[in-house]
Design a protein around this motif. Structure first.
Motif, PDB file in Angstrom:
ATOM      1  N   ILE A   1       0.843  -1.201   0.000  1.00 18.43           N
ATOM      2  CA  ILE A   1       0.000   0.000   0.000  1.00 18.43           C
ATOM      3  C   ILE A   1       0.877   1.250   0.000  1.00 18.43           C
ATOM      4  O   ILE A   1       0.615   2.218  -0.728  1.00 18.43           O
ATOM      5  CB  ILE A   1      -0.938  -0.018   1.219  1.00 18.43           C
ATOM      6  CG1 ILE A   1      -1.937  -1.154   1.067  1.00 18.43           C
ATOM      7  CG2 ILE A   1      -1.650   1.288   1.375  1.00 18.43           C
ATOM      8  CD1 ILE A   1      -2.630  -1.522   2.332  1.00 18.43           C
TER       9      ILE A   1
ATOM     10  N   PHE B   1       1.053   4.262  -2.788  1.00 16.05           N
ATOM     11  CA  PHE B   1       0.971   5.682  -2.462  1.00 16.05           C
ATOM     12  C   PHE B   1       2.080   6.474  -3.119  1.00 16.05           C
ATOM     13  O   PHE B   1       1.862   7.537  -3.697  1.00 16.05           O
ATOM     14  CB  PHE B   1       1.082   5.869  -0.956  1.00 16.05           C
ATOM     15  CG  PHE B   1      -0.223   6.164  -0.344  1.00 16.05           C
ATOM     16  CD1 PHE B   1      -0.875   7.332  -0.644  1.00 16.05           C
ATOM     17  CD2 PHE B   1      -0.811   5.261   0.513  1.00 16.05           C
ATOM     18  CE1 PHE B   1      -2.100   7.601  -0.105  1.00 16.05           C
ATOM     19  CE2 PHE B   1      -2.032   5.516   1.059  1.00 16.05           C
ATOM     20  CZ  PHE B   1      -2.681   6.684   0.756  1.00 16.05           C
TER      21      PHE B   1
ATOM     22  N   GLU C   1      -2.551  13.947 -12.643  1.00 16.24           N
ATOM     23  CA  GLU C   1      -3.300  13.967 -11.389  1.00 16.24           C
ATOM     24  C   GLU C   1      -4.439  12.956 -11.380  1.00 16.24           C
ATOM     25  O   GLU C   1      -4.712  12.315 -10.366  1.00 16.24           O
ATOM     26  CB  GLU C   1      -3.838  15.374 -11.154  1.00 16.24           C
ATOM     27  CG  GLU C   1      -4.638  15.865 -12.327  1.00 16.24           C
ATOM     28  CD  GLU C   1      -4.591  17.370 -12.493  1.00 16.24           C
ATOM     29  OE1 GLU C   1      -3.732  18.007 -11.884  1.00 16.24           O
ATOM     30  OE2 GLU C   1      -5.432  17.889 -13.242  1.00 16.24           O
TER      31      GLU C   1
ATOM     32  N   MET D   1      -4.980   9.854  -8.616  1.00 17.94           N
ATOM     33  CA  MET D   1      -6.144   9.657  -7.762  1.00 17.94           C
ATOM     34  C   MET D   1      -6.798   8.300  -8.023  1.00 17.94           C
ATOM     35  O   MET D   1      -7.237   7.618  -7.101  1.00 17.94           O
ATOM     36  CB  MET D   1      -7.164  10.781  -7.996  1.00 17.94           C
ATOM     37  CG  MET D   1      -6.686  12.108  -7.494  1.00 17.94           C
ATOM     38  SD  MET D   1      -6.239  12.037  -5.767  1.00 17.94           S
ATOM     39  CE  MET D   1      -4.999  13.286  -5.705  1.00 17.94           C
ATOM     40  N   ILE D   2      -6.865   7.923  -9.315  1.00 17.65           N
ATOM     41  CA  ILE D   2      -7.483   6.629  -9.637  1.00 17.65           C
ATOM     42  C   ILE D   2      -6.650   5.491  -9.047  1.00 17.65           C
ATOM     43  O   ILE D   2      -7.190   4.497  -8.548  1.00 17.65           O
ATOM     44  CB  ILE D   2      -7.632   6.491 -11.171  1.00 17.65           C
ATOM     45  CG1 ILE D   2      -8.699   7.448 -11.663  1.00 17.65           C
ATOM     46  CG2 ILE D   2      -7.997   5.069 -11.554  1.00 17.65           C
ATOM     47  CD1 ILE D   2     -10.072   7.181 -11.142  1.00 17.65           C
TER      48      ILE D   2
ATOM     49  N   VAL E   1      -4.953   5.581  -6.305  1.00 18.75           N
ATOM     50  CA  VAL E   1      -5.258   5.481  -4.875  1.00 18.75           C
ATOM     51  C   VAL E   1      -6.646   4.888  -4.669  1.00 18.75           C
ATOM     52  O   VAL E   1      -6.845   3.982  -3.847  1.00 18.75           O
ATOM     53  CB  VAL E   1      -5.143   6.869  -4.202  1.00 18.75           C
ATOM     54  CG1 VAL E   1      -5.618   6.796  -2.769  1.00 18.75           C
ATOM     55  CG2 VAL E   1      -3.728   7.362  -4.248  1.00 18.75           C
ATOM     56  N   ILE E   2      -7.635   5.359  -5.446  1.00 19.55           N
ATOM     57  CA  ILE E   2      -9.010   4.896  -5.228  1.00 19.55           C
ATOM     58  C   ILE E   2      -9.128   3.407  -5.526  1.00 19.55           C
ATOM     59  O   ILE E   2      -9.670   2.638  -4.730  1.00 19.55           O
ATOM     60  CB  ILE E   2     -10.000   5.694  -6.102  1.00 19.55           C
ATOM     61  CG1 ILE E   2     -10.081   7.134  -5.629  1.00 19.55           C
ATOM     62  CG2 ILE E   2     -11.384   5.063  -6.070  1.00 19.55           C
ATOM     63  CD1 ILE E   2     -10.875   8.024  -6.525  1.00 19.55           C
TER      64      ILE E   2
ATOM     65  N   TYR F   1      -6.605   0.947  -6.402  1.00 17.51           N
ATOM     66  CA  TYR F   1      -5.689  -0.032  -5.837  1.00 17.51           C
ATOM     67  C   TYR F   1      -5.644   0.024  -4.321  1.00 17.51           C
ATOM     68  O   TYR F   1      -5.734  -0.994  -3.648  1.00 17.51           O
ATOM     69  CB  TYR F   1      -4.292   0.138  -6.439  1.00 17.51           C
ATOM     70  CG  TYR F   1      -4.244  -0.455  -7.805  1.00 17.51           C
ATOM     71  CD1 TYR F   1      -3.981  -1.804  -7.982  1.00 17.51           C
ATOM     72  CD2 TYR F   1      -4.536   0.305  -8.916  1.00 17.51           C
ATOM     73  CE1 TYR F   1      -3.995  -2.369  -9.227  1.00 17.51           C
ATOM     74  CE2 TYR F   1      -4.549  -0.249 -10.174  1.00 17.51           C
ATOM     75  CZ  TYR F   1      -4.276  -1.589 -10.326  1.00 17.51           C
ATOM     76  OH  TYR F   1      -4.302  -2.151 -11.557  1.00 17.51           O
ATOM     77  N   VAL F   2      -5.494   1.229  -3.770  1.00 22.48           N
ATOM     78  CA  VAL F   2      -5.390   1.316  -2.314  1.00 22.48           C
ATOM     79  C   VAL F   2      -6.761   1.178  -1.669  1.00 22.48           C
ATOM     80  O   VAL F   2      -6.933   0.460  -0.691  1.00 22.48           O
ATOM     81  CB  VAL F   2      -4.726   2.651  -1.905  1.00 22.48           C
ATOM     82  CG1 VAL F   2      -4.550   2.697  -0.414  1.00 22.48           C
ATOM     83  CG2 VAL F   2      -3.400   2.804  -2.600  1.00 22.48           C
ATOM     84  N   GLY F   3      -7.768   1.852  -2.253  1.00 18.95           N
ATOM     85  CA  GLY F   3      -9.070   1.890  -1.607  1.00 18.95           C
ATOM     86  C   GLY F   3      -9.877   0.624  -1.762  1.00 18.95           C
ATOM     87  O   GLY F   3     -10.762   0.357  -0.966  1.00 18.95           O
ATOM     88  N   ALA F   4      -9.612  -0.167  -2.804  1.00 18.49           N
ATOM     89  CA  ALA F   4     -10.449  -1.353  -3.013  1.00 18.49           C
ATOM     90  C   ALA F   4      -9.633  -2.639  -3.094  1.00 18.49           C
ATOM     91  O   ALA F   4      -9.844  -3.557  -2.316  1.00 18.49           O
ATOM     92  CB  ALA F   4     -11.284  -1.171  -4.278  1.00 18.49           C
TER      93      ALA F   4
ATOM     94  N   ALA G   1      -6.399  -3.388  -2.467  1.00 26.48           N
ATOM     95  CA  ALA G   1      -5.540  -3.732  -1.331  1.00 26.48           C
ATOM     96  C   ALA G   1      -6.363  -4.064  -0.094  1.00 26.48           C
ATOM     97  O   ALA G   1      -5.938  -4.859   0.739  1.00 26.48           O
ATOM     98  CB  ALA G   1      -4.576  -2.595  -1.042  1.00 26.48           C
ATOM     99  N   VAL G   2      -7.572  -3.454   0.017  1.00 25.72           N
ATOM    100  CA  VAL G   2      -8.440  -3.796   1.156  1.00 25.72           C
ATOM    101  C   VAL G   2      -8.790  -5.277   1.093  1.00 25.72           C
ATOM    102  O   VAL G   2      -8.743  -5.991   2.100  1.00 25.72           O
ATOM    103  CB  VAL G   2      -9.720  -2.941   1.141  1.00 25.72           C
ATOM    104  CG1 VAL G   2     -10.692  -3.416   2.185  1.00 25.72           C
ATOM    105  CG2 VAL G   2      -9.389  -1.494   1.376  1.00 25.72           C
TER     106      VAL G   2
ATOM    107  N   SER H   1      -8.053  20.102 -18.867  1.00 22.74           N
ATOM    108  CA  SER H   1      -7.392  19.403 -17.767  1.00 22.74           C
ATOM    109  C   SER H   1      -7.036  17.991 -18.196  1.00 22.74           C
ATOM    110  O   SER H   1      -7.543  17.450 -19.173  1.00 22.74           O
ATOM    111  CB  SER H   1      -8.292  19.388 -16.543  1.00 22.74           C
ATOM    112  OG  SER H   1      -9.366  18.508 -16.761  1.00 22.74           O
TER     113      SER H   1
END
Lengths: 242, 345
Positions: free
Chosen positions: A35, A39, A51, A55-56, A58-59, A61-64, A66-67, A131
């Protein structure tokens, strides 16, 4: 200058944590280092100006992802001693694989050449004035729409496969049918009675069961259980209406 | 002097001061939210609530904080020390850093970044780590069960929350929170605020309920479910480490309310564009909206019983997910058909 410092800090942490993922003794620590690596990769994306990707990362891989990794690893009962057992025996095979991979990498990277147009294409990836997110969206949903759809289909098939593999309709398990629950009306189970003031339940023919006999003193510890049973009996007999 | 603030060091100092100016009121707000919750719950249950420490019990939060500070931090002997101490810090820290992108007025955000909504979504989805790590590091069965429940719950509700956010983004065409609030800055017929909660009302409800689940608030407080698993993931915590979890939970509630207010209730904008309403400055309007949402949070806690675990999963995956997907397609279709899409695709 600050960008350069940040880049080296994030890269160093990324490499160290990536190394720790494979060397940590405890698999839960491994996932936590993974994790941390995610990051820092996200931070590198940020430095590169991507950017949205950061964010994607983190959302997703880390948020779903890796949980769920952590979920599974924590649930597993890993025997660390058994894992280390065959280390000596597998060492030569491992070294051979590593040597071959390293040699291949040296060959590939030794002959690496950028295509002449690559640098100019790279520079134009984010057009001026819009953007990063909008640029990716325009590219993904126009030029690469079929690849994008194909990726979605692959994920859908994987999802269906996982469900098919794990879904078992056990005849013994009883599921709650929410519709039946919602269809229940108060009238099905309740009866509203209009009781005159002071009349009490006796006039309606509702009788309370007789109080349980008081247990004798010699059976003091049995007496407790008896009291309980009487209490349950109470609950059973009360709804006798008329 | 003004030159100094444009040097890298000066810039760091400015950001630091801005963060302090945001976080100190936030922490005081958290302290009073705990008091407000006890008072509102007391009123719902026809009690008085804390009324002994200070006038109307106003000093109660500080008494509680002092008591927490004085207590001994106990680390169970079987616990994984480092992770056990990391978990509450993580929860609290994440609840704080998410505030960097919340705009309290036009242009008043510490980091007015292009992907503000995604940043918020990312940070709020990380909140689950504090819970999981706490549950695992405690090396005890109730915390572990709480952690497992929480992992499944938060992942489930994030999905529909993501779709709700995408629906709002379809209407706005930007991921920047300031842009999202500014896009609500007009009034139909001159007095009906064009806030997103009116055209997207079902999404607003789904988002609010998902926010309840995401912050582990009642009726979705299964991770701590005190009647079944004592206190869930923070059974083993005491003193300051417990206080950090507690503060983190309440700061997350305020954060989710601020997010809901920005996405659906027009952030710092006044509800009507004429005189008595425009006198109040923007940040105060944001605070009013946050307070309203927080009151609903507490009201829900005082009213509804806790969901059973399978019902919770069913609600997330079988009700909210299909419905929010459908509403997203519907919104995009309507916007496309009438040519209302931003950017005029």
């Amino acid at each position: 200058m600050i960008t350069a410092i940040a880049f080296y800090v994030f890269t160093a942490i990324l490499l160290v944590s990536a190394a720790m993922v494979v060397t940590a003794r405890n698999p839960v620590h491994s996932v936590l280092f993974l994790i941390l690596a995610f990051f820092n990769a996200a931070a590198l994306f940020l430095i590169a100006g991507a950017e949205f990707l950061a964010m994607i990362l983190v959302i997703v891989y880390v948020g779903a992802v890796a949980v769920l990794f952590l979920f599974v690893v924590m649930m597993l009962d890993v025997d660390f001693v058994a894992m280390r057992e065959g280390f000596q025996r597998y060492l030569p095979v491992g070294l051979a694989v590593v040597t071959v991979l390293f040699a291949e990498l040296v060959f590939v990277l030794g002959g690496w050449k950028f295509a002449p147009a690559a640098m100019s294409a790279k520079l134009s990836s984010t057009p001026a004035g819009i953007s990063n997110t909008a640029a990716i969206g325009r590219l993904l949903y126009t030029d690469y729409i079929f690849l994008f759809q194909a990726a979605g289909l692959v994920l859908l098939v994987a999802m269906i496969g996982a469900i098919v593999l794990t879904l078992r309709d056990r005849k013994t398990s009883r599921h709650q049918v929410i519709r039946h629950q919602n269809e229940r009306q108060p009238g099905d189970t309740l009866e509203m009675l209009d009781v005159a003031l002071g009349a009490g339940i006796k006039t309606l023919g509702i009788y309370r069961p007789k109080p349980a006999p008081v247990p004798e003193l010699e059976h003091a510890h049995e007496g407790h259980g008896g009291g309980h049973a009487a209490g349950h009996g109470d609950a059973h007999h009360t709804p006798e209406v008329r | 002097m003004l030159e100094f603030f444009h040097t890298p060091l000066g810039h760091v100092i400015v950001v630091f001061a801005q963060a302090l100016a945001l976080l100190v009121p936030l922490l005081i707000g958290v302290a009073y939210l705990t008091l407000a919750e006890r008072k509102v719950l007391a009123a719902i249950q026809l009690r008085r609530g804390p009324n002994v420490v200070g006038p109307f019990g106003l000093l109660q939060p500080f008494a509680d904080a002092l008591k927490m500070l004085m207590k001994e931090t106990i680390i169970p002997s079987g616990a994984n020390r480092g992770l056990f101490l990391l978990a509450p810090m993580l929860t609290f820290g994440l609840a704080m850093i998410a505030w960097a992108v919340i705009p309290v007025n036009d242009g008043w955000a510490i980091a007015d970044i292009n992907v503000g909504v995604l940043y918020l979504f990312a940070i709020s989805s990380l909140g689950v780590y504090g819970v999981i790590i706490a549950g695992w590091a405690s090396n005890s069965k109730y915390p572990f069960m709480g952690a497992m429940r929480s992992a499944a719950q938060m992942v489930s509700y994030e999905v529909s929350m993501g779709f709700v956010i995408v629906t709002v983004l379809v209407c706005v065409g930007s991921l920047n929170l300031t842009d999202i609030v500014q896009s609500q800055n007009h009034y139909w017929f001159g007095f009906i605020p064009a806030w997103h909660f009116i055209p997207l009302f079902p999404m607003f409800i789904i988002f609010f309920i998902s926010a309840l689940a995401e912050t582990n608030r009642s009726p979705f407080d299964l991770p701590e479910g005190e009647s079944e698993i004592v206190a869930g993931f923070f059974v083993e915590y005491s003193s300051m480490s417990f206080a950090l979890f507690f503060l983190g939970e309440y700061a997350n509630m305020i954060l989710m309310s601020a997010m809901t207010a920005s996405l659906f209730l027009g952030g710092w904008l006044p509800p009507f564009p004429f005189a008595p309403f425009t006198w109040l400055p923007g940040p105060l309007w944001l605070i009013v909206k946050i307070c309203f949402l927080l009151f609903v949070f507490i009201w829900v806690r005082g009213t509804f019983p806790r969901y059973r675990y399978d019902q919770l999963m069913r609600l997330g995956w079988k009700v909210f997910l299909p419905f929010s997907l459908f509403w997203l397609v519907l919104t995009a279709g309507v916007m496309m058909a009438f040519g209302w899409l931003p950017h005029g695709v």
